[in-house]
Design a protein around this motif. Structure first.
Motif, short mmCIF file in Angstrom:
data_model
loop_
_atom_site.label_atom_id
_atom_site.label_comp_id
_atom_site.label_asym_id
_atom_site.label_seq_id
_atom_site.Cartn_x
_atom_site.Cartn_y
_atom_site.Cartn_z
N THR A 37 0.85 -1.19 0.00
CA THR A 37 0.00 0.00 0.00
C THR A 37 0.88 1.24 0.00
O THR A 37 2.08 1.18 0.27
N LEU A 38 0.27 2.35 -0.29
CA LEU A 38 0.99 3.63 -0.30
C LEU A 38 1.50 3.94 1.11
O LEU A 38 2.63 4.38 1.28
N GLU A 39 0.67 3.67 2.09
CA GLU A 39 1.02 3.93 3.48
C GLU A 39 2.18 3.04 3.95
O GLU A 39 3.08 3.49 4.65
N GLY A 40 2.19 1.79 3.51
CA GLY A 40 3.22 0.87 3.93
C GLY A 40 4.55 1.08 3.24
O GLY A 40 5.61 0.97 3.86
N ARG A 41 4.53 1.38 1.95
CA ARG A 41 5.77 1.50 1.19
C ARG A 41 6.36 2.91 1.21
O ARG A 41 7.56 3.07 1.11
N TYR A 42 5.50 3.91 1.29
CA TYR A 42 5.95 5.31 1.29
C TYR A 42 5.23 6.06 2.42
O TYR A 42 4.26 6.77 2.17
N PRO A 43 5.69 5.93 3.65
CA PRO A 43 4.96 6.51 4.79
C PRO A 43 4.96 8.04 4.82
O PRO A 43 4.09 8.63 5.46
N ASN A 44 5.87 8.70 4.12
CA ASN A 44 5.89 10.16 4.13
C ASN A 44 4.91 10.78 3.13
O ASN A 44 4.74 11.99 3.10
N VAL A 45 4.23 9.97 2.33
CA VAL A 45 3.25 10.47 1.36
C VAL A 45 1.92 10.69 2.04
O VAL A 45 1.42 9.81 2.75
N ARG A 46 1.35 11.87 1.85
CA ARG A 46 0.06 12.21 2.45
C ARG A 46 -1.08 12.03 1.45
O ARG A 46 -2.18 11.62 1.79
N GLN A 47 -0.81 12.33 0.17
CA GLN A 47 -1.85 12.24 -0.85
C GLN A 47 -1.20 12.01 -2.20
O GLN A 47 -0.14 12.55 -2.51
N LEU A 48 -1.85 11.19 -3.05
CA LEU A 48 -1.37 10.91 -4.40
C LEU A 48 -2.52 11.02 -5.37
O LEU A 48 -3.54 10.34 -5.22
N LEU A 129 -0.60 7.14 -24.02
CA LEU A 129 -1.10 7.40 -22.68
C LEU A 129 -0.33 8.59 -22.12
O LEU A 129 0.88 8.55 -21.98
N PHE A 130 -1.07 9.67 -21.84
CA PHE A 130 -0.49 10.86 -21.21
C PHE A 130 -0.89 10.81 -19.75
O PHE A 130 -2.07 10.66 -19.43
N TYR A 131 0.08 10.93 -18.86
CA TYR A 131 -0.24 10.84 -17.43
C TYR A 131 0.38 11.99 -16.66
O TYR A 131 1.35 12.60 -17.08
N LYS A 132 -0.23 12.25 -15.49
CA LYS A 132 0.25 13.28 -14.59
C LYS A 132 0.11 12.76 -13.16
O LYS A 132 -0.94 12.25 -12.78
N VAL A 133 1.19 12.88 -12.39
CA VAL A 133 1.22 12.43 -11.01
C VAL A 133 1.46 13.65 -10.13
O VAL A 133 2.40 14.42 -10.37
N VAL A 134 0.60 13.86 -9.12
CA VAL A 134 0.79 14.94 -8.16
C VAL A 134 0.82 14.31 -6.78
O VAL A 134 -0.09 13.58 -6.39
N VAL A 135 1.89 14.62 -6.02
CA VAL A 135 2.10 14.01 -4.71
C VAL A 135 2.20 15.09 -3.66
O VAL A 135 2.84 16.12 -3.86
N ALA A 136 1.54 14.86 -2.51
CA ALA A 136 1.67 15.74 -1.34
C ALA A 136 2.37 14.95 -0.25
O ALA A 136 1.95 13.85 0.10
N TYR A 137 3.45 15.50 0.26
CA TYR A 137 4.23 14.84 1.31
C TYR A 137 3.93 15.47 2.67
O TYR A 137 3.58 16.64 2.74
N SER A 138 4.13 14.70 3.72
CA SER A 138 3.92 15.24 5.07
C SER A 138 5.20 15.81 5.65
O SER A 138 6.25 15.69 5.15
#
Length: 138
Positions: A37-48, A129-138
């Motif tokens: 999971t996002l929480e398990g593998r990347y704990p500093n990520v708040r939102q993706l 496929l055009f993609y965009k990733v936006v990440v919010a970190y804690s």
């Protein structure tokens, strides 16, 4: 003279449809467990947030999707190609992982399906496929 009887064809030692279905389900469950999971593998990520648009080589839009990935959702992010090829996959999971490992806040990219086309097996599908990733970190 005995009456003609058609020989019945007995299938070999092949799995039946139910066994294949169970096997596919087990493989999917295994992939889900291994993905993490996002929480398990990347704990500093708040939102993706993940956004992608799939287009034919001629520019017609096949899919336009926006997803907010929850922290407990399995990281099964690969997108199936909708361009008419039998087995095309866009590996979005690896692109998202590269963004997260580099601690970038946003990233945009493009992928082209290289699977064989349904119309002409000698040519690639070429769906974009055009993609965009936006990440919010804690």
């Amino acid at each position: 003279m005995p009456p003609f009887q058609k020989k019945r064809r007995r299938p070999g030692n092949q799995p039946n449809k139910n066994e294949l279905k169970v096997s596919r389900r087990q493989i999917e469950e295994q992939e889900r467990a291994q993905a993490g999971t996002l929480e398990g593998r990347y704990p500093n990520v708040r939102q993706l947030d993940l956004e992608w648009r799939m287009e034919t080589p001629w520019g017609a839009i096949l899919e336009n999707t926006k997803r907010q990935i929850s922290l407990t959702e399995p990281l099964l992010l690969d997108a199936q190609c909708l361009g008419g090829c039998p087995d095309g996959i866009f590996p979005l999971k690896s692109a998202v992982e590269r963004v997260l490992e580099a601690a970038q806040e946003s990233h945009e990219g493009m992928g082209i399906c290289q699977s064989s086309s349904a119309r002409d097996p000698d040519l690639p599908c070429s769906t974009k496929l055009f993609y965009k990733v936006v990440v919010a970190y804690s």
